[in-house]
Scaffold this motif. Structure first.
Motif, PDB file in Angstrom:
ATOM      1  N   ASN A 127      85.978  49.846  31.349  1.00 17.95           N
ATOM      2  CA  ASN A 127      84.530  49.733  31.177  1.00 17.95           C
ATOM      3  C   ASN A 127      83.996  50.866  30.314  1.00 17.95           C
ATOM      4  OD1 ASN A 127      83.360  47.445  32.236  1.00 17.95           O
ATOM      5  ND2 ASN A 127      82.475  48.433  34.010  1.00 17.95           N
ATOM      6  N   ARG A 128      84.320  52.093  30.681  1.00 18.40           N
ATOM      7  CA  ARG A 128      83.718  53.258  30.030  1.00 18.40           C
ATOM      8  C   ARG A 128      84.272  53.504  28.629  1.00 18.40           C
ATOM      9  NH1 ARG A 128      84.226  57.089  35.464  1.00 18.40           N
ATOM     10  NH2 ARG A 128      83.040  55.683  36.830  1.00 18.40           N
ATOM     11  N   SER A 129      85.498  53.016  28.381  1.00 19.77           N
ATOM     12  CA  SER A 129      86.107  53.216  27.062  1.00 19.77           C
ATOM     13  C   SER A 129      85.675  52.175  26.046  1.00 19.77           C
ATOM     14  CB  SER A 129      87.633  53.176  27.191  1.00 19.77           C
ATOM     15  OG  SER A 129      88.058  51.871  27.559  1.00 19.77           O
ATOM     16  N   GLY A 130      85.031  51.109  26.514  1.00 20.27           N
ATOM     17  CA  GLY A 130      84.626  50.037  25.614  1.00 20.27           C
ATOM     18  C   GLY A 130      85.708  49.002  25.379  1.00 20.27           C
ATOM     19  N   MET A 131      86.834  49.098  26.103  1.00 22.53           N
ATOM     20  CA  MET A 131      87.914  48.123  25.911  1.00 22.53           C
ATOM     21  C   MET A 131      87.616  46.789  26.593  1.00 22.53           C
ATOM     22  SD  MET A 131      91.476  50.298  26.167  1.00 22.53           S
ATOM     23  CE  MET A 131      91.042  51.219  27.641  1.00 22.53           C
ATOM     24  N   ALA A 132      86.786  46.784  27.605  1.00 26.95           N
ATOM     25  CA  ALA A 132      86.521  45.557  28.353  1.00 26.95           C
ATOM     26  C   ALA A 132      85.717  44.571  27.522  1.00 26.95           C
ATOM     27  CB  ALA A 132      85.783  45.879  29.639  1.00 26.95           C
ATOM     28  N   ARG A 133      86.064  43.320  27.600  1.00 21.78           N
ATOM     29  CA  ARG A 133      85.316  42.268  26.920  1.00 21.78           C
ATOM     30  C   ARG A 133      84.011  41.951  27.657  1.00 21.78           C
ATOM     31  NH1 ARG A 133      90.675  41.438  26.630  1.00 21.78           N
ATOM     32  NH2 ARG A 133      91.609  40.676  24.698  1.00 21.78           N
ATOM     33  N   VAL A 134      84.066  41.989  29.001  1.00 20.17           N
ATOM     34  CA  VAL A 134      82.904  41.622  29.808  1.00 20.17           C
ATOM     35  C   VAL A 134      82.502  42.805  30.680  1.00 20.17           C
ATOM     36  CG1 VAL A 134      83.655  39.216  29.776  1.00 20.17           C
ATOM     37  CG2 VAL A 134      84.230  40.655  31.749  1.00 20.17           C
ATOM     38  N   ASP A 135      81.396  42.650  31.382  1.00 22.37           N
ATOM     39  CA  ASP A 135      80.850  43.731  32.207  1.00 22.37           C
ATOM     40  C   ASP A 135      81.470  43.677  33.599  1.00 22.37           C
ATOM     41  OD1 ASP A 135      79.313  45.770  33.219  1.00 22.37           O
ATOM     42  OD2 ASP A 135      77.461  44.610  33.337  1.00 22.37           O
ATOM     43  N   HIS A 136      82.193  44.725  33.973  1.00 22.69           N
ATOM     44  CA  HIS A 136      82.858  44.776  35.270  1.00 22.69           C
ATOM     45  C   HIS A 136      82.088  45.673  36.221  1.00 22.69           C
ATOM     46  CE1 HIS A 136      86.721  42.753  34.287  1.00 22.69           C
ATOM     47  NE2 HIS A 136      86.402  43.141  33.068  1.00 22.69           N
ATOM     48  N   ARG A 137      81.846  45.150  37.425  1.00 16.80           N
ATOM     49  CA  ARG A 137      81.262  45.911  38.523  1.00 16.80           C
ATOM     50  C   ARG A 137      82.254  45.880  39.682  1.00 16.80           C
ATOM     51  NH1 ARG A 137      75.628  46.585  37.362  1.00 16.80           N
ATOM     52  NH2 ARG A 137      75.433  46.130  35.120  1.00 16.80           N
ATOM     53  N   LEU A 138      81.957  46.628  40.727  1.00 13.68           N
ATOM     54  CA  LEU A 138      82.868  46.749  41.853  1.00 13.68           C
ATOM     55  C   LEU A 138      82.248  46.153  43.115  1.00 13.68           C
ATOM     56  CD1 LEU A 138      85.624  47.934  42.720  1.00 13.68           C
ATOM     57  CD2 LEU A 138      84.428  50.065  43.268  1.00 13.68           C
ATOM     58  N   HIS A 139      83.059  45.410  43.841  1.00 13.90           N
ATOM     59  CA  HIS A 139      82.685  44.824  45.122  1.00 13.90           C
ATOM     60  C   HIS A 139      83.697  45.328  46.154  1.00 13.90           C
ATOM     61  CE1 HIS A 139      82.378  40.786  47.600  1.00 13.90           C
ATOM     62  NE2 HIS A 139      82.347  41.867  48.381  1.00 13.90           N
ATOM     63  N   LEU A 140      83.229  46.103  47.116  1.00  9.48           N
ATOM     64  CA  LEU A 140      84.098  46.595  48.177  1.00  9.48           C
ATOM     65  C   LEU A 140      84.070  45.634  49.357  1.00  9.48           C
ATOM     66  CD1 LEU A 140      83.382  50.439  48.297  1.00  9.48           C
ATOM     67  CD2 LEU A 140      85.267  49.241  47.163  1.00  9.48           C
ATOM     68  N   LEU A 156      84.529  55.979  48.367  1.00  8.38           N
ATOM     69  CA  LEU A 156      84.244  55.167  47.179  1.00  8.38           C
ATOM     70  C   LEU A 156      82.769  54.812  47.028  1.00  8.38           C
ATOM     71  CD1 LEU A 156      87.202  52.640  47.637  1.00  8.38           C
ATOM     72  CD2 LEU A 156      87.132  54.530  45.999  1.00  8.38           C
ATOM     73  N   ALA A 157      81.955  55.167  47.997  1.00  6.85           N
ATOM     74  CA  ALA A 157      80.584  54.654  48.081  1.00  6.85           C
ATOM     75  C   ALA A 157      79.687  55.094  46.933  1.00  6.85           C
ATOM     76  CB  ALA A 157      79.954  55.064  49.410  1.00  6.85           C
ATOM     77  N   ASP A 158      80.011  56.180  46.262  1.00  5.45           N
ATOM     78  CA  ASP A 158      79.136  56.698  45.208  1.00  5.45           C
ATOM     79  C   ASP A 158      79.657  56.416  43.802  1.00  5.45           C
ATOM     80  OD1 ASP A 158      77.082  57.855  46.885  1.00  5.45           O
ATOM     81  OD2 ASP A 158      78.575  59.346  47.474  1.00  5.45           O
ATOM     82  N   LEU A 159      80.632  55.531  43.673  1.00  7.26           N
ATOM     83  CA  LEU A 159      81.109  55.166  42.346  1.00  7.26           C
ATOM     84  C   LEU A 159      80.003  54.445  41.581  1.00  7.26           C
ATOM     85  CD1 LEU A 159      84.686  53.827  43.160  1.00  7.26           C
ATOM     86  CD2 LEU A 159      84.113  55.951  41.977  1.00  7.26           C
ATOM     87  N   PRO A 160      79.792  54.795  40.311  1.00  3.74           N
ATOM     88  CA  PRO A 160      78.701  54.146  39.561  1.00  3.74           C
ATOM     89  C   PRO A 160      78.906  52.656  39.352  1.00  3.74           C
ATOM     90  CG  PRO A 160      80.047  55.543  38.121  1.00  3.74           C
ATOM     91  CD  PRO A 160      80.474  55.841  39.530  1.00  3.74           C
ATOM     92  N   GLU A 161      80.161  52.182  39.394  1.00  3.37           N
ATOM     93  CA  GLU A 161      80.426  50.750  39.199  1.00  3.37           C
ATOM     94  C   GLU A 161      80.105  49.917  40.437  1.00  3.37           C
ATOM     95  OE1 GLU A 161      82.591  53.038  36.281  1.00  3.37           O
ATOM     96  OE2 GLU A 161      82.690  53.128  38.476  1.00  3.37           O
ATOM     97  N   LEU A 162      79.947  50.550  41.576  1.00  6.15           N
ATOM     98  CA  LEU A 162      79.777  49.809  42.825  1.00  6.15           C
ATOM     99  C   LEU A 162      78.411  49.128  42.879  1.00  6.15           C
ATOM    100  CD1 LEU A 162      80.851  49.019  45.601  1.00  6.15           C
ATOM    101  CD2 LEU A 162      79.958  51.180  46.504  1.00  6.15           C
TER     102      LEU A 162
END
Length: 382
Positions: A127-140, A156-162
């Motif tokens: 995500n952060r490197s720009g390699m991803a084609r789509v927008d990835h978020r995190l679901h715990l 893991l609760a404070d990860l910005p992707e969560l």
């Protein structure tokens, strides 16, 4: 014409409540204009009468795990695995994906726990490197009957992707596994237990549930509300389960197992999510309520590809085609607008001026939807 300024014309635009012939003007990653006419200018992209739909939004998929462990006891390099998963999401028309990773899996030796941090870190990297084609978020996915779940969640609760947290309890004798016979068949097949070891496993899981489930639900839900994270229930089976979920401030009802639970969730404002494979296969693989029944009762709000990414678009069109089903705009909303609203993403999920240019071009051949092109924030990614 600059890639920052594109015109897609001669398309059938799937809007909130109707399908219209028209064009979209894209600028700097956003939809700059929605035109109910064709535009003839040099450099326009002729969609040849295909459908233009908002990019699909996936709230719950464990598809990524298959790439991290393509065979039993075979692990794959993290970045390569994450990028292969990302490519499949794009090809399936999914432009925003909440990748579900489990914490506190009932199988302590399974890959879910061993690869947990690898998967989380790989998602952040692409995500952060720009390699991803789509927008990835995190679901715990929090297995609240496991002793270590709360500590792992807190790490893991404070990860910005969560962006989404679900509360699960897969202990035997309730929710998805009300039938102990069904539980025995499932876990014998999955883990190769003999009768004696399975009896001990069942007793341990029930003890863990009694000891940890309620306390962990309370603690994790409070942490989510403090951080503004959307909360989901999982496998609610009774109106009492739904009442409990409401007490915790739940926004999404994942995979309710009965019509009563789904109806109560919908009535109280929770978005009811069902698996797209349930639609495509014609019913639940575990004997629970069929998604088509929820459609006919008007209480299905969100579709999720779950374990099969291509199922999401297929299910949208099957819901629109079934007797007593939704019209196409409402069916599309189940995989775009409704999931976006449920997790507070108000910049996507619809075709409208000022929104992200997350789009899929779909051609119907003999009633089957084929993805022709995919744009994520205005960039063609497939």
């Amino acid at each position: 014409m600059s890639t920052h300024n594109q015109i897609l014309t001669n398309a059938r635009l799937v809007l909130d409540n109707e399908v219209v012939h028209g064009s979209l003007v894209l600028k700097d990653g956003l939809i700059d204009a929605v035109e109910r006419r064709s535009i003839t200018l040099p450099g326009t992209i002729d969609c040849e009468g295909d459908l233009l739909m908002p990019g699909l939004i996936e709230l719950h998929t464990d598809n990524m795990e298959k790439y991290f462990q393509p065979r039993p006891r075979v692990s794959w390099p993290s970045r390569s695995a994450a990028l292969a998963h990302d490519a499949q999401m794009a090809a399936s028309g999914i432009t925003t994906v909440f990748d579900a990773v489990s914490i506190g899996d009932v199988d302590d030796q399974g890959m879910r726990q061993n690869a947990l941090h690898q998967m989380v870190e790989a998602l952040a990297e692409i995500n952060r490197s720009g390699m991803a084609r789509v927008d990835h978020r995190l679901h715990l996915r929090c297995e609240v009957c496991h002793p270590d779940t709360l500590a792992r969640f807190q790490s893991l609760a404070d990860l910005p992707e969560l962006g989404l947290v679900s509360l699960m309890d897969h202990s035997p004798g309730q929710r998805q596994f009300v039938s102990l016979d069904a539980y025995r068949v499932y876990y014998k097949g999955k883990h190769g237990f003999d009768d004696a070891s399975l009896d001990a496993f069942i007793e341990r899981q029930q003890d863990f549930s009694a000891q940890y489930s309620s306390a962990y639900r309370q603690a994790i839900s409070q942490a989510c509300h403090a951080r503004g994270l959307a909360l989901a229930s999982h496998d609610d089976a009774t109106v009492e389960h739904v009442a409990e979920s409401l007490e915790y401030g739940t926004k999404v009802a994942e995979f309710p197992t009965t019509l009563a639970a789904a109806t109560a969730s919908h009535r109280h404002g929770m978005a009811v999510m069902m698996g797209a494979p349930n639609v495509v296969r014609g019913g639940s693989h575990s004997g629970n309520i069929a998604a088509s029944e929820l459609v006919r009762h008007g209480v299905l709000d969100i579709l999720s590809s779950d374990y099969y990414p291509a199922a999401l678009l297929d299910a949208v069109f099957q819901v629109a085609a079934m007797e007593g089903g939704y019209d196409l705009p409402r069916a599309v909303a189940c995989a775009a607008r409704h999931p976006a609203e449920a997790v507070g993403l108000h910049d996507r999920g619809r075709i409208g001026e000022g929104l992200r240019a997350d789009l899929i071009r779909v051609r119907e051949i003999e009633g089957y939807p084929l993805v022709q092109r995919v744009w994520c924030a205005g960039k063609q990614v497939h």
